[in-house]
Design a protein around this motif. Structure first.
Motif, PDB file in Angstrom:
ATOM      1  N   LEU A 156       0.822  -1.206   0.000  1.00 25.82           N
ATOM      2  CA  LEU A 156       0.000   0.000   0.000  1.00 25.82           C
ATOM      3  C   LEU A 156       0.861   1.263   0.000  1.00 25.82           C
ATOM      4  O   LEU A 156       0.551   2.245  -0.680  1.00 25.82           O
ATOM      5  CB  LEU A 156      -0.967  -0.009   1.183  1.00 25.82           C
ATOM      6  CG  LEU A 156      -2.027  -1.113   1.151  1.00 25.82           C
ATOM      7  CD1 LEU A 156      -2.879  -1.064   2.406  1.00 25.82           C
ATOM      8  CD2 LEU A 156      -2.883  -1.028  -0.102  1.00 25.82           C
ATOM      9  N   LEU A 198      -0.423   5.114  -0.930  1.00 23.49           N
ATOM     10  CA  LEU A 198      -1.395   5.261   0.153  1.00 23.49           C
ATOM     11  C   LEU A 198      -0.670   5.426   1.485  1.00 23.49           C
ATOM     12  O   LEU A 198       0.264   4.683   1.791  1.00 23.49           O
ATOM     13  CB  LEU A 198      -2.320   4.049   0.199  1.00 23.49           C
ATOM     14  CG  LEU A 198      -3.301   3.943  -0.964  1.00 23.49           C
ATOM     15  CD1 LEU A 198      -3.914   2.558  -1.023  1.00 23.49           C
ATOM     16  CD2 LEU A 198      -4.374   5.007  -0.834  1.00 23.49           C
ATOM     17  N   TYR A 226      -1.077   5.834   5.781  1.00 25.42           N
ATOM     18  CA  TYR A 226      -1.974   5.312   6.808  1.00 25.42           C
ATOM     19  C   TYR A 226      -1.381   5.540   8.186  1.00 25.42           C
ATOM     20  O   TYR A 226      -0.215   5.890   8.331  1.00 25.42           O
ATOM     21  CB  TYR A 226      -2.204   3.812   6.589  1.00 25.42           C
ATOM     22  CG  TYR A 226      -0.923   3.066   6.288  1.00 25.42           C
ATOM     23  CD1 TYR A 226      -0.053   2.689   7.294  1.00 25.42           C
ATOM     24  CD2 TYR A 226      -0.566   2.777   4.975  1.00 25.42           C
ATOM     25  CE1 TYR A 226       1.136   2.038   7.011  1.00 25.42           C
ATOM     26  CE2 TYR A 226       0.613   2.123   4.683  1.00 25.42           C
ATOM     27  CZ  TYR A 226       1.470   1.754   5.704  1.00 25.42           C
ATOM     28  OH  TYR A 226       2.647   1.113   5.425  1.00 25.42           O
ATOM     29  N   PHE A 229      -6.972   4.798   7.647  1.00 28.61           N
ATOM     30  CA  PHE A 229      -6.884   5.862   6.661  1.00 28.61           C
ATOM     31  C   PHE A 229      -7.894   6.931   7.082  1.00 28.61           C
ATOM     32  O   PHE A 229      -9.040   6.928   6.618  1.00 28.61           O
ATOM     33  CB  PHE A 229      -7.216   5.311   5.266  1.00 28.61           C
ATOM     34  CG  PHE A 229      -6.271   4.235   4.812  1.00 28.61           C
ATOM     35  CD1 PHE A 229      -5.166   4.543   4.042  1.00 28.61           C
ATOM     36  CD2 PHE A 229      -6.476   2.914   5.184  1.00 28.61           C
ATOM     37  CE1 PHE A 229      -4.280   3.558   3.638  1.00 28.61           C
ATOM     38  CE2 PHE A 229      -5.605   1.918   4.787  1.00 28.61           C
ATOM     39  CZ  PHE A 229      -4.494   2.242   4.012  1.00 28.61           C
ATOM     40  N   ARG A 271      -9.976   9.040   4.587  1.00 27.33           N
ATOM     41  CA  ARG A 271     -10.884   8.236   3.768  1.00 27.33           C
ATOM     42  C   ARG A 271     -11.934   7.517   4.619  1.00 27.33           C
ATOM     43  O   ARG A 271     -12.772   6.796   4.076  1.00 27.33           O
ATOM     44  CB  ARG A 271     -10.082   7.205   2.967  1.00 27.33           C
ATOM     45  CG  ARG A 271      -9.073   7.837   2.030  1.00 27.33           C
ATOM     46  CD  ARG A 271      -8.196   6.778   1.391  1.00 27.33           C
ATOM     47  NE  ARG A 271      -7.095   7.358   0.661  1.00 27.33           N
ATOM     48  CZ  ARG A 271      -7.140   7.768  -0.588  1.00 27.33           C
ATOM     49  NH1 ARG A 271      -8.267   7.671  -1.259  1.00 27.33           N
ATOM     50  NH2 ARG A 271      -6.083   8.275  -1.174  1.00 27.33           N
ATOM     51  N   THR A 309     -11.593   4.927   6.377  1.00 28.90           N
ATOM     52  CA  THR A 309     -11.459   3.510   6.049  1.00 28.90           C
ATOM     53  C   THR A 309     -10.448   2.871   6.985  1.00 28.90           C
ATOM     54  O   THR A 309      -9.423   3.479   7.309  1.00 28.90           O
ATOM     55  CB  THR A 309     -10.987   3.343   4.581  1.00 28.90           C
ATOM     56  OG1 THR A 309     -11.956   3.953   3.720  1.00 28.90           O
ATOM     57  CG2 THR A 309     -10.834   1.890   4.204  1.00 28.90           C
ATOM     58  N   VAL A 340      -8.410  -1.053   7.793  1.00 29.44           N
ATOM     59  CA  VAL A 340      -8.074  -2.366   7.249  1.00 29.44           C
ATOM     60  C   VAL A 340      -7.614  -3.264   8.391  1.00 29.44           C
ATOM     61  O   VAL A 340      -6.757  -2.875   9.191  1.00 29.44           O
ATOM     62  CB  VAL A 340      -6.957  -2.273   6.176  1.00 29.44           C
ATOM     63  CG1 VAL A 340      -6.556  -3.655   5.697  1.00 29.44           C
ATOM     64  CG2 VAL A 340      -7.413  -1.411   5.007  1.00 29.44           C
ATOM     65  N   HIS A 376     -15.583   2.732   6.871  1.00 26.30           N
ATOM     66  CA  HIS A 376     -15.606   1.648   5.883  1.00 26.30           C
ATOM     67  C   HIS A 376     -14.582   0.615   6.356  1.00 26.30           C
ATOM     68  O   HIS A 376     -13.406   0.950   6.563  1.00 26.30           O
ATOM     69  CB  HIS A 376     -15.237   2.203   4.506  1.00 26.30           C
ATOM     70  CG  HIS A 376     -15.305   1.204   3.413  1.00 26.30           C
ATOM     71  ND1 HIS A 376     -16.460   0.535   3.063  1.00 26.30           N
ATOM     72  CD2 HIS A 376     -14.341   0.743   2.582  1.00 26.30           C
ATOM     73  CE1 HIS A 376     -16.206  -0.278   2.068  1.00 26.30           C
ATOM     74  NE2 HIS A 376     -14.922  -0.174   1.761  1.00 26.30           N
ATOM     75  N   LEU A 410     -12.451  -2.881   5.856  1.00 22.87           N
ATOM     76  CA  LEU A 410     -11.940  -3.855   4.898  1.00 22.87           C
ATOM     77  C   LEU A 410     -11.124  -4.904   5.644  1.00 22.87           C
ATOM     78  O   LEU A 410     -10.434  -4.580   6.618  1.00 22.87           O
ATOM     79  CB  LEU A 410     -11.054  -3.176   3.853  1.00 22.87           C
ATOM     80  CG  LEU A 410     -11.728  -2.086   3.010  1.00 22.87           C
ATOM     81  CD1 LEU A 410     -10.697  -1.351   2.169  1.00 22.87           C
ATOM     82  CD2 LEU A 410     -12.808  -2.685   2.142  1.00 22.87           C
ATOM     83  N   ILE A 459      -9.660   0.885  -1.007  1.00 20.39           N
ATOM     84  CA  ILE A 459      -9.290   1.959  -0.081  1.00 20.39           C
ATOM     85  C   ILE A 459      -9.459   3.305  -0.772  1.00 20.39           C
ATOM     86  O   ILE A 459     -10.011   4.250  -0.203  1.00 20.39           O
ATOM     87  CB  ILE A 459      -7.844   1.777   0.428  1.00 20.39           C
ATOM     88  CG1 ILE A 459      -7.763   0.546   1.321  1.00 20.39           C
ATOM     89  CG2 ILE A 459      -7.372   3.028   1.175  1.00 20.39           C
ATOM     90  CD1 ILE A 459      -6.349   0.083   1.618  1.00 20.39           C
ATOM     91  N   ARG A 460      -8.998   3.397  -2.016  1.00 20.57           N
ATOM     92  CA  ARG A 460      -9.126   4.660  -2.759  1.00 20.57           C
ATOM     93  C   ARG A 460     -10.604   5.033  -2.989  1.00 20.57           C
ATOM     94  O   ARG A 460     -10.949   6.206  -2.983  1.00 20.57           O
ATOM     95  CB  ARG A 460      -8.407   4.553  -4.085  1.00 20.57           C
ATOM     96  CG  ARG A 460      -6.913   4.667  -3.932  1.00 20.57           C
ATOM     97  CD  ARG A 460      -6.220   4.873  -5.271  1.00 20.57           C
ATOM     98  NE  ARG A 460      -4.801   5.001  -5.043  1.00 20.57           N
ATOM     99  CZ  ARG A 460      -3.958   3.983  -5.070  1.00 20.57           C
ATOM    100  NH1 ARG A 460      -4.377   2.759  -5.324  1.00 20.57           N
ATOM    101  NH2 ARG A 460      -2.673   4.178  -4.837  1.00 20.57           N
ATOM    102  N   GLY A 465     -12.907   4.381  -0.994  1.00 17.68           N
ATOM    103  CA  GLY A 465     -13.380   4.836   0.310  1.00 17.68           C
ATOM    104  C   GLY A 465     -14.710   4.294   0.618  1.00 17.68           C
ATOM    105  O   GLY A 465     -15.503   4.564   1.348  1.00 17.68           O
TER     106      GLY A 465
END
Length: 144
Positions: A38, A43, A45, A60, A63, A65, A67, A119, A121, A141-142, A144
């Protein structure tokens, strides 16, 4: 019954404890693979930042988001083809309860994060060696 039949663990409790203490919860090989990929795609984070009631592996913030990099054995990867999801042969009752609590905690954390507008993931350990799966994660991720 002989002692070999009743005790399948070849290590003493002290040796087993020392070995289990070496199991890492952060900076695992799968997590490092994901982080490197990533980062190489641009990206950025935060690591292990508390969000709601959880502490995801990657956050993130802009965003909204998060993970989670889940180990297949510890978080019980539901894919029946996953070669890494297995149950130890000794202390089956203990491990079944342990894994069930891990899965329940994951569901609680996911619900809390989604309720807070994040969000969520998840990438599984066995998927971290697949470049196509990592690229798919980066796209998600992009988005979002």
């Amino acid at each position: 019954m002989t002692s070999a039949q009743t005790r399948t663990d070849t290590l003493s409790p002290e040796e087993r404890s020392a070995r289990m203490a070496l199991v890492r919860s952060r900076d695992t090989k799968p997590e490092l693979r994901v982080r490197r990929f990533l980062h190489a795609t641009g990206l950025r984070y935060r690591l292990h930042q508390r969000v709601a009631t959880a502490r995801p592996d990657l956050v993130f913030p802009t965003r909204r988001t998060v993970v989670f990099v889940h180990g297949c054995i510890w978080h019980r990867h539901p894919d029946p083809a996953c070669p890494l999801t297995r149950t130890p042969k000794s202390r089956i009752d203990f491990w079944t309860a342990k894994f069930a609590e891990n899965v329940a905690r994951d569901l609680r954390q996911r619900a809390a994060l989604e309720d807070a507008g994040w969000h969520v993931l998840v990438i599984w350990e066995c998927q971290t060696t697949n470049p196509a799966r990592l690229e798919s994660l980066a796209r998600a991720i992009r988005a979002g």
